[in-house]
Scaffold this motif. Sequence first.
Motif, PDB file in Angstrom:
ATOM      1  N   GLU A 115     -41.065 -76.852  27.467  1.00 18.99           N
ATOM      2  CA  GLU A 115     -40.631 -75.487  27.232  1.00 18.99           C
ATOM      3  C   GLU A 115     -39.174 -75.305  27.654  1.00 18.99           C
ATOM      4  O   GLU A 115     -38.373 -74.721  26.931  1.00 18.99           O
ATOM      5  CB  GLU A 115     -41.520 -74.574  28.092  1.00 18.99           C
ATOM      6  CG  GLU A 115     -41.477 -73.139  27.720  1.00 18.99           C
ATOM      7  CD  GLU A 115     -42.434 -72.825  26.596  1.00 18.99           C
ATOM      8  OE1 GLU A 115     -43.091 -73.750  26.068  1.00 18.99           O
ATOM      9  OE2 GLU A 115     -42.504 -71.663  26.211  1.00 18.99           O
ATOM     10  N   GLU A 116     -38.862 -75.811  28.836  1.00 20.30           N
ATOM     11  CA  GLU A 116     -37.510 -75.685  29.349  1.00 20.30           C
ATOM     12  C   GLU A 116     -36.499 -76.317  28.410  1.00 20.30           C
ATOM     13  O   GLU A 116     -35.462 -75.738  28.113  1.00 20.30           O
ATOM     14  CB  GLU A 116     -37.424 -76.396  30.698  1.00 20.30           C
ATOM     15  CG  GLU A 116     -37.129 -75.485  31.850  1.00 20.30           C
ATOM     16  CD  GLU A 116     -37.058 -76.258  33.142  1.00 20.30           C
ATOM     17  OE1 GLU A 116     -37.945 -76.045  33.977  1.00 20.30           O
ATOM     18  OE2 GLU A 116     -36.145 -77.093  33.309  1.00 20.30           O
ATOM     19  N   ASP A 117     -36.820 -77.538  27.932  1.00 21.78           N
ATOM     20  CA  ASP A 117     -35.899 -78.214  27.011  1.00 21.78           C
ATOM     21  C   ASP A 117     -35.706 -77.411  25.733  1.00 21.78           C
ATOM     22  O   ASP A 117     -34.582 -77.243  25.252  1.00 21.78           O
ATOM     23  CB  ASP A 117     -36.437 -79.606  26.643  1.00 21.78           C
ATOM     24  CG  ASP A 117     -36.088 -80.625  27.713  1.00 21.78           C
ATOM     25  OD1 ASP A 117     -35.265 -80.304  28.586  1.00 21.78           O
ATOM     26  OD2 ASP A 117     -36.632 -81.729  27.672  1.00 21.78           O
ATOM     27  N   ILE A 118     -36.814 -76.943  25.160  1.00 13.59           N
ATOM     28  CA  ILE A 118     -36.715 -76.175  23.920  1.00 13.59           C
ATOM     29  C   ILE A 118     -35.857 -74.946  24.143  1.00 13.59           C
ATOM     30  O   ILE A 118     -34.930 -74.652  23.388  1.00 13.59           O
ATOM     31  CB  ILE A 118     -38.107 -75.707  23.430  1.00 13.59           C
ATOM     32  CG1 ILE A 118     -38.972 -76.909  23.088  1.00 13.59           C
ATOM     33  CG2 ILE A 118     -37.970 -74.778  22.228  1.00 13.59           C
ATOM     34  CD1 ILE A 118     -40.334 -76.535  22.555  1.00 13.59           C
TER      35      ILE A 118
ATOM     36  N   THR B  28     -30.475 -83.299  19.928  1.00 15.50           N
ATOM     37  CA  THR B  28     -31.889 -83.023  20.138  1.00 15.50           C
ATOM     38  C   THR B  28     -32.640 -84.308  20.451  1.00 15.50           C
ATOM     39  O   THR B  28     -33.430 -84.381  21.397  1.00 15.50           O
ATOM     40  CB  THR B  28     -32.492 -82.384  18.869  1.00 15.50           C
ATOM     41  OG1 THR B  28     -31.712 -81.253  18.526  1.00 15.50           O
ATOM     42  CG2 THR B  28     -33.925 -81.967  19.093  1.00 15.50           C
ATOM     43  N   VAL B  29     -32.393 -85.337  19.655  1.00 21.79           N
ATOM     44  CA  VAL B  29     -33.084 -86.603  19.842  1.00 21.79           C
ATOM     45  C   VAL B  29     -32.747 -87.204  21.211  1.00 21.79           C
ATOM     46  O   VAL B  29     -33.635 -87.673  21.927  1.00 21.79           O
ATOM     47  CB  VAL B  29     -32.681 -87.587  18.727  1.00 21.79           C
ATOM     48  CG1 VAL B  29     -33.191 -88.975  19.023  1.00 21.79           C
ATOM     49  CG2 VAL B  29     -33.215 -87.110  17.393  1.00 21.79           C
ATOM     50  N   VAL B  30     -31.489 -87.151  21.583  1.00 19.07           N
ATOM     51  CA  VAL B  30     -31.075 -87.775  22.838  1.00 19.07           C
ATOM     52  C   VAL B  30     -31.565 -86.970  24.050  1.00 19.07           C
ATOM     53  O   VAL B  30     -32.097 -87.538  25.004  1.00 19.07           O
ATOM     54  CB  VAL B  30     -29.545 -87.971  22.881  1.00 19.07           C
ATOM     55  CG1 VAL B  30     -29.110 -88.527  24.221  1.00 19.07           C
ATOM     56  CG2 VAL B  30     -29.105 -88.901  21.763  1.00 19.07           C
ATOM     57  N   VAL B  31     -31.413 -85.649  23.998  1.00 14.17           N
ATOM     58  CA  VAL B  31     -31.876 -84.817  25.121  1.00 14.17           C
ATOM     59  C   VAL B  31     -33.368 -85.032  25.353  1.00 14.17           C
ATOM     60  O   VAL B  31     -33.829 -85.225  26.475  1.00 14.17           O
ATOM     61  CB  VAL B  31     -31.604 -83.310  24.842  1.00 14.17           C
ATOM     62  CG1 VAL B  31     -32.404 -82.426  25.774  1.00 14.17           C
ATOM     63  CG2 VAL B  31     -30.127 -83.021  25.001  1.00 14.17           C
TER      64      VAL B  31
ATOM     65  N   VAL C  37     -26.397 -81.592  36.238  1.00 12.37           N
ATOM     66  CA  VAL C  37     -26.350 -80.559  35.206  1.00 12.37           C
ATOM     67  C   VAL C  37     -27.443 -80.834  34.167  1.00 12.37           C
ATOM     68  O   VAL C  37     -27.649 -81.976  33.776  1.00 12.37           O
ATOM     69  CB  VAL C  37     -24.973 -80.555  34.512  1.00 12.37           C
ATOM     70  CG1 VAL C  37     -24.926 -79.479  33.435  1.00 12.37           C
ATOM     71  CG2 VAL C  37     -23.867 -80.344  35.517  1.00 12.37           C
ATOM     72  N   ASP C  38     -28.159 -79.780  33.763  1.00 10.77           N
ATOM     73  CA  ASP C  38     -29.204 -79.946  32.764  1.00 10.77           C
ATOM     74  C   ASP C  38     -28.575 -80.267  31.403  1.00 10.77           C
ATOM     75  O   ASP C  38     -27.859 -79.438  30.842  1.00 10.77           O
ATOM     76  CB  ASP C  38     -30.021 -78.650  32.680  1.00 10.77           C
ATOM     77  CG  ASP C  38     -31.094 -78.718  31.616  1.00 10.77           C
ATOM     78  OD1 ASP C  38     -31.121 -79.700  30.854  1.00 10.77           O
ATOM     79  OD2 ASP C  38     -31.920 -77.798  31.552  1.00 10.77           O
TER      80      ASP C  38
ATOM     81  N   ILE D  76     -28.860 -77.577  28.518  1.00  7.50           N
ATOM     82  CA  ILE D  76     -28.070 -76.336  28.500  1.00  7.50           C
ATOM     83  C   ILE D  76     -26.630 -76.592  28.082  1.00  7.50           C
ATOM     84  O   ILE D  76     -26.118 -76.002  27.147  1.00  7.50           O
ATOM     85  CB  ILE D  76     -28.013 -75.668  29.893  1.00  7.50           C
ATOM     86  CG1 ILE D  76     -29.415 -75.253  30.330  1.00  7.50           C
ATOM     87  CG2 ILE D  76     -27.111 -74.433  29.849  1.00  7.50           C
ATOM     88  CD1 ILE D  76     -29.424 -74.450  31.610  1.00  7.50           C
ATOM     89  N   ALA D  77     -25.971 -77.504  28.803  1.00  9.88           N
ATOM     90  CA  ALA D  77     -24.532 -77.638  28.638  1.00  9.88           C
ATOM     91  C   ALA D  77     -24.159 -78.321  27.330  1.00  9.88           C
ATOM     92  O   ALA D  77     -23.125 -78.018  26.730  1.00  9.88           O
ATOM     93  CB  ALA D  77     -23.954 -78.406  29.824  1.00  9.88           C
ATOM     94  N   SER D  78     -25.000 -79.253  26.872  1.00 14.11           N
ATOM     95  CA  SER D  78     -24.601 -80.078  25.737  1.00 14.11           C
ATOM     96  C   SER D  78     -24.302 -79.282  24.482  1.00 14.11           C
ATOM     97  O   SER D  78     -23.323 -79.563  23.790  1.00 14.11           O
ATOM     98  CB  SER D  78     -25.675 -81.109  25.424  1.00 14.11           C
ATOM     99  OG  SER D  78     -25.967 -81.889  26.540  1.00 14.11           O
ATOM    100  N   SER D  79     -25.151 -78.301  24.155  1.00 11.48           N
ATOM    101  CA  SER D  79     -24.953 -77.696  22.843  1.00 11.48           C
ATOM    102  C   SER D  79     -23.705 -76.820  22.801  1.00 11.48           C
ATOM    103  O   SER D  79     -23.078 -76.699  21.750  1.00 11.48           O
ATOM    104  CB  SER D  79     -26.206 -76.959  22.364  1.00 11.48           C
ATOM    105  OG  SER D  79     -26.569 -75.968  23.259  1.00 11.48           O
TER     106      SER D  79
END
Lengths: 453, 453
Positions: free
Chosen positions: A264-267, A340-343, A422-423, A426-429
């Motif tokens: 859920e958190e990742d989504i 998405t695939v990597v995260v 760092v999550d 969150i930061a990547s996108s």
Amino acid sequence: MPDQQEIYFQLTPEFMDALHDALNHGDQEQVQHLVEPLHAADLADLLNKSKELDRVALITALSSALDPEVLPYLEEHVQEEVLELLGRDRFASLLPNLESDDVIDVIKDLEEEERNDLLQAMPARDRAILEQSLHYPEDSAGRLMQREMVVTPEHWTVGQAIDLIRLNVDLPKDFYAVFVVDPKYRPVGVLTVSRLLRSQREVFVNELMDKQYWPIPVDMDQEEVASLFRKYGLVSAPVINQDERLVGVITVDDVVDVINEEAEEDIMHLGGVSEKDTSSAVFETLKMRFPWLLVNLGTAFLSSFVISCFSTTIDHLVELAVLMSIVPALCGNAGTQTLTVVVRGLATKEITELNARRLAFKEIFVAIANGIIFAVITGIASALWFQHINLGITIGIAMIGNFVVAGTVGALIPIGLSKTSVDPAIASSVLLSAMTDTIGFFLFLGLASIFLL
Amino acid sequence: MPDQQEIYFQLTPEFMDALHDALNHGDQEQVQHLVEPLHAADLADLLNKSKELDRVALITALSSALDPEVLPYLEEHVQEEVLELLGRDRFASLLPNLESDDVIDVIKDLEEEERNDLLQAMPARDRAILEQSLHYPEDSAGRLMQREMVVTPEHWTVGQAIDLIRLNVDLPKDFYAVFVVDPKYRPVGVLTVSRLLRSQREVFVNELMDKQYWPIPVDMDQEEVASLFRKYGLVSAPVINQDERLVGVITVDDVVDVINEEAEEDIMHLGGVSEKDTSSAVFETLKMRFPWLLVNLGTAFLSSFVISCFSTTIDHLVELAVLMSIVPALCGNAGTQTLTVVVRGLATKEITELNARRLAFKEIFVAIANGIIFAVITGIASALWFQHINLGITIGIAMIGNFVVAGTVGALIPIGLSKTSVDPAIASSVLLSAMTDTIGFFLFLGLASIFLL
């Protein structure tokens, strides 16, 4: 599907109508009668999803008949309402009926003062155990575990273990394994209940036990715990403290919730929202979504700044304004695919140091290949549309360049962030769209100002 | 984290070095010696993540010593490699060591011909059971369940049940519940093993059993099954056929995988990738990602077409080209926030008919509020940048309008799609970005051509 919901989720339209009727007539007895056969999870569902007015009426009507098992399933703000409506003493009297991990679940989100008041209202023995649990960091194994468990010394026989189990009243309602400990109370093996049941009474537990088991340090992060359970298909696992002494047990039902929470958190984080978003009130939601949008507004203005550097170019050739959004838009999407695939791969440990480098190369290769394909399509379409071959070539080259940026950034940012605290989700996108937008505009307009003017 | 990986995931750099050494020297015995203490899940991890050459060497070195338990953990293409390297007969001889649900897991993805050949090479009794399982639709409870289970008639005593369990050799390795059936083999109750263990031998099972249990129809979708397990905290549940007869059992370890798969699917689909993406070869990945990007290229050209309708307006006022991307970009992000929350809420059943309407209103309200806030910020920033008050007002109004579009579309599309068979996670984000982009450009440029020229 509606049929299955009727069977399993019990909250049918007919049921809801009957319940509303009873509530409207203030028929407390009928309300209790209707709610009585519901599973605690369904009653909690009903409370979580009701409008506030209905909920207050329902809690008031149930009052003394409220099943304590409902509490761990409630959303935070609903729990607080229940606490307020029932009063502290009544609420505190419900808690000793729950297992220790469920009590922690209920009280952990309360304000500290409220929590302390509740703890004071509980029996001293329960209080001591709970205070110790609350001492462990949030989201650690210590918070997840329950204290109630079945333990036998290693020199016992199956018969002795079974007799202990039959005598003991302070055991968990259900348990799946017996933990075998040495004289220092350190786990040395695990014995599933089904194996215990199948064995002869005379056999020693240490001959029968499984020596391959996974002791979980009490401060392990719950995400790590979930990984272990999932990977090894565990049903329960012993939790140990710094001295390797057995302090509790984590069972799979608690882990199922964690797995769900973590996914859920990742989504949610990839979508730019907090994981608490769904259950929040309007104003809370607004406040939580605002910072993300503000950051994105900043990157949008950054892109505008890049465009403004080329305003004379655009003035000369307005077709550039028409086409310029295509490159960043498409590469943003391609980068999001990689991201998405990597995260997700990092979160599920499908990507580890064993294969991270290979996967990053794969992503970059895919980006280059897709870049070439889409450069050709976009280039031809643009050249035909505006009858301008060089315009088509320019957008094609910009596309390839920006695809490479998208693939590289999409793969490397989350892998890099995963080594920090760092999550990555969150930061990547934000970083990704900032890069693909500004570089996309820069490449296309920059190339155009060189080759087309 | 590195410490925990060392303890739990066993594949340390030292281990890998030693293994590579042994493989390079062709020292088969040393390879087997190194791999022997690994848990099946870790060995599978090793095979999944190795480069193809290493993998072939490893499988060849293990050959006859390969632990059958590894097979269900392998990725599809690795399974096929193992099958090819070991040969059909050797591969088939490994399968009867696994429980029926694991065998299905292994053979379900093989090509039909290969699968049939494998089935022919297995003992007749196993084959019949497997063929029946394969008959159930993919992703159904029937595929998920195992056939091995413990069943007792309702008039038996605890002692009789325990004696049966002690005698029977064909039971699952571990089990968590005993199912009580009536003379027609329909389940009437469930008895956890720990409760069985605690009871006196003389007690009748039907006095002891839990009558609140969840019979799962054999054709129920696995997502629905996972919902049930998660909601009610189940550890195992009986599966029934059309005649309500007991045909198998689903245990929580299988469901943990499903929960993960389903969450994975949502994440991947929202990011525009297939759930099989991570484990695919380069060319496969390229092929899977292409259609999504092509659709997005289509919507990008649609936006360009909208812009082209206003090219004379842009020609008059090049600042419009500089600012025009801001509105669609920001509203795309806002819409994605809403979309993510709603798609996930639907998947986890946090959003049902009980509260869908209320949540949609909440989303639209949040969109309007955020729209007003960001209209003011963006309007002031733009007006200051270009010293042009009306330009600021225009972009502000366009922003509010497009925010409303984003919130409405983000909430209503997935709720609407959830009533069809289309996956809301896949289709929604294309539709969303198509709407926020085209409408965003149209509103800003349209308003500008009315008010600013």
